[in-house]
Write a protein that holds these residues in place. Structure first.
Motif, short mmCIF file in Angstrom:
data_model
loop_
_atom_site.label_atom_id
_atom_site.label_comp_id
_atom_site.label_asym_id
_atom_site.label_seq_id
_atom_site.Cartn_x
_atom_site.Cartn_y
_atom_site.Cartn_z
N ASP A 1 0.87 -1.17 0.00
CA ASP A 1 0.00 0.00 0.00
C ASP A 1 0.91 1.22 0.00
OD1 ASP A 1 -1.66 2.14 0.57
OD2 ASP A 1 -2.88 1.04 2.01
N LEU B 1 1.10 3.98 2.84
CA LEU B 1 1.57 3.72 4.20
C LEU B 1 3.09 3.74 4.27
CD1 LEU B 1 -0.88 0.85 5.18
CD2 LEU B 1 -0.89 3.21 6.05
N SER C 1 5.60 1.99 5.20
CA SER C 1 6.08 0.67 5.62
C SER C 1 7.56 0.47 5.34
CB SER C 1 5.27 -0.43 4.93
OG SER C 1 5.28 -0.27 3.53
N THR D 1 4.76 1.76 10.48
CA THR D 1 3.40 1.36 10.86
C THR D 1 3.47 0.58 12.18
OG1 THR D 1 3.35 -0.82 9.79
CG2 THR D 1 2.88 1.12 8.41
N ASP E 1 3.06 -2.33 13.21
CA ASP E 1 3.23 -3.78 13.21
C ASP E 1 4.16 -4.16 14.35
OD1 ASP E 1 3.02 -6.46 11.81
OD2 ASP E 1 5.20 -6.17 11.80
N ASP F 1 0.36 5.36 15.46
CA ASP F 1 -0.33 4.22 16.09
C ASP F 1 -1.72 4.00 15.52
OD1 ASP F 1 1.82 3.64 17.69
OD2 ASP F 1 1.04 4.63 19.48
N THR F 2 -2.26 5.00 14.82
CA THR F 2 -3.61 4.84 14.24
C THR F 2 -3.56 4.17 12.87
OG1 THR F 2 -3.64 6.98 13.05
CG2 THR F 2 -4.32 6.98 15.38
N MET F 3 -2.38 3.98 12.33
CA MET F 3 -2.26 3.42 10.98
C MET F 3 -2.48 1.91 10.96
SD MET F 3 0.99 5.45 9.36
CE MET F 3 0.90 7.20 9.01
N LYS F 4 -2.79 1.41 9.80
CA LYS F 4 -2.92 -0.03 9.60
C LYS F 4 -1.54 -0.68 9.72
CE LYS F 4 -3.97 -3.44 6.01
NZ LYS F 4 -4.37 -3.62 4.59
N PRO F 5 -1.39 -1.71 10.57
CA PRO F 5 -0.09 -2.38 10.68
C PRO F 5 0.27 -3.12 9.39
CG PRO F 5 -1.52 -2.89 12.55
CD PRO F 5 -2.38 -2.24 11.52
N VAL F 6 1.52 -3.01 9.00
CA VAL F 6 2.01 -3.69 7.80
C VAL F 6 3.28 -4.45 8.17
CG1 VAL F 6 2.94 -3.41 5.47
CG2 VAL F 6 1.09 -1.91 6.26
#
Length: 300
Positions: free
Chosen positions: A66, A69, A71, A89, A91, A144-149
């Motif tokens: 993505d 993000l 990452s 992210t 993760d 911390d609000t992001m989608k973990p990758v």
């Protein structure tokens, strides 16, 4: 001769021991953190001001990632080696998911990794050290609000990496201060807001300020331009923009250039990484870009 050799060896050992001691990291403790309620919105603003995504974006080779993000993995080539900015992210295995707020503050404010090693200054902690700790905490809250990758990155391609990391501790004595930005009481609030964004989170000086033979920024030539950090070409001066550039007649022109660049006829503003800077600027409140322009316009 044997006595002289023995003395020289002893002196070398003592010097090495002193250097090893002086190069140790000096992280902040929990007592150094202020009582602060994280502001996620402010964290997002400063994340964009810092252009974090520009360096921490996925590798071009990772076609499944993505791209929105941070990452990590996009290679940064420099004269001393190649760096791979890490995953920002949350993760838990490969990103910041298990990082404490204190560890994150030490990374940005002191340039120290969670394991106590020094970060190499390709990571611009030399500018982030000027930031308010509360602002750093806000950035962590936003991340911390992001989608973990899941995205692990290789170590920097730098010879003798452990030795170099340790030696950065000595370099910090010459080339680093974590003294928080202090507003100039003689200047307007908006000017100080711009100076803070440029000096700290925006880390403009990392590219636009020349360095000495020890790679320490020359304070007396702040934002006066210099060699591109990736080793090719030059980065222009940000001083006397109105006096030097036919494109700029006012701070308002500088503001438009930062936001729109060549789209509005401002030349040579898409090279050397400036295209991504403009993308980040477009996400900032208009007042922030105006403050940055006001500050830059004042530099002679």
């Amino acid at each position: 001769m044997k006595k002289i050799a023995a003395v020289l060896i002893a002196l070398a050992v003592i010097a090495a021991a002193i250097a090893f001691f002086l190069s140790a990291s000096d992280p902040l403790t929990a007592a150094g953190l202020p009582a602060h309620e994280p502001d996620i919105k402010n964290g997002e603003r400063l994340y964009n001001a810092g252009g974090c995504h520009s360096c921490h974006k996925p590798s071009e080779k990772d076609t499944q990632a993505d791209k929105a993000l941070p990452s990590g993995g996009f290679a940064l080539h420099t004269p001393i080696g190649t760096f791979y900015p890490p995953n920002l992210t949350p993760d838990k295995e490969t990103g910041l998911g298990d990082w404490t707020t204190l560890q994150f503050v030490n990374a940005l404010k002191r340039g120290i990794a969670p394991d106590g090693q020094h970060y190499l200054p390709a990571f611009p902690f030399t500018s982030y050290g000027r930031m308010k700790i509360g602002d750093i905490i806000d950035i962590k809250a936003y991340l911390d609000t992001m989608k973990p990758v899941s995205s692990s990155q290789p170590e920097p391609g730098v010879p003798l990496l452990w030795f170099v990391r340790r030696a950065i501790g000595l370099w910090k004595i010459m080339g680093f201060s974590d003294e928080t930005f202090v507003a100039d009481a003689s200047k307007p609030e908006s000017w100080n807001a711009g100076a803070y964004l440029v000096t700290g989170p925006g880390h403009c000086g990392e590219c636009h300020t020349p360095r000495n033979i020890f790679m320490v920024s020359k304070a007396d030539q702040w934002l006066a331009g210099g060699p591109h950090p990736e080793g090719k070409g030059k980065v222009p001066s940000l001083r006397s923009l109105i006096e030097r550039r036919k494109d700029y007649s006012s701070a308002e022109d500088i503001k438009s250039a930062l936001q729109w660049g060549e789209t509005f006829g401002f030349t040579k503003l898409s090279s050397g990484g400036m295209a991504s800077v403009q993308i980040n600027m477009s996400k900032l409140p208009d007042s922030d870009v105006a403050a940055i322009a006001e500050y830059l316009a004042s530099l002679k």
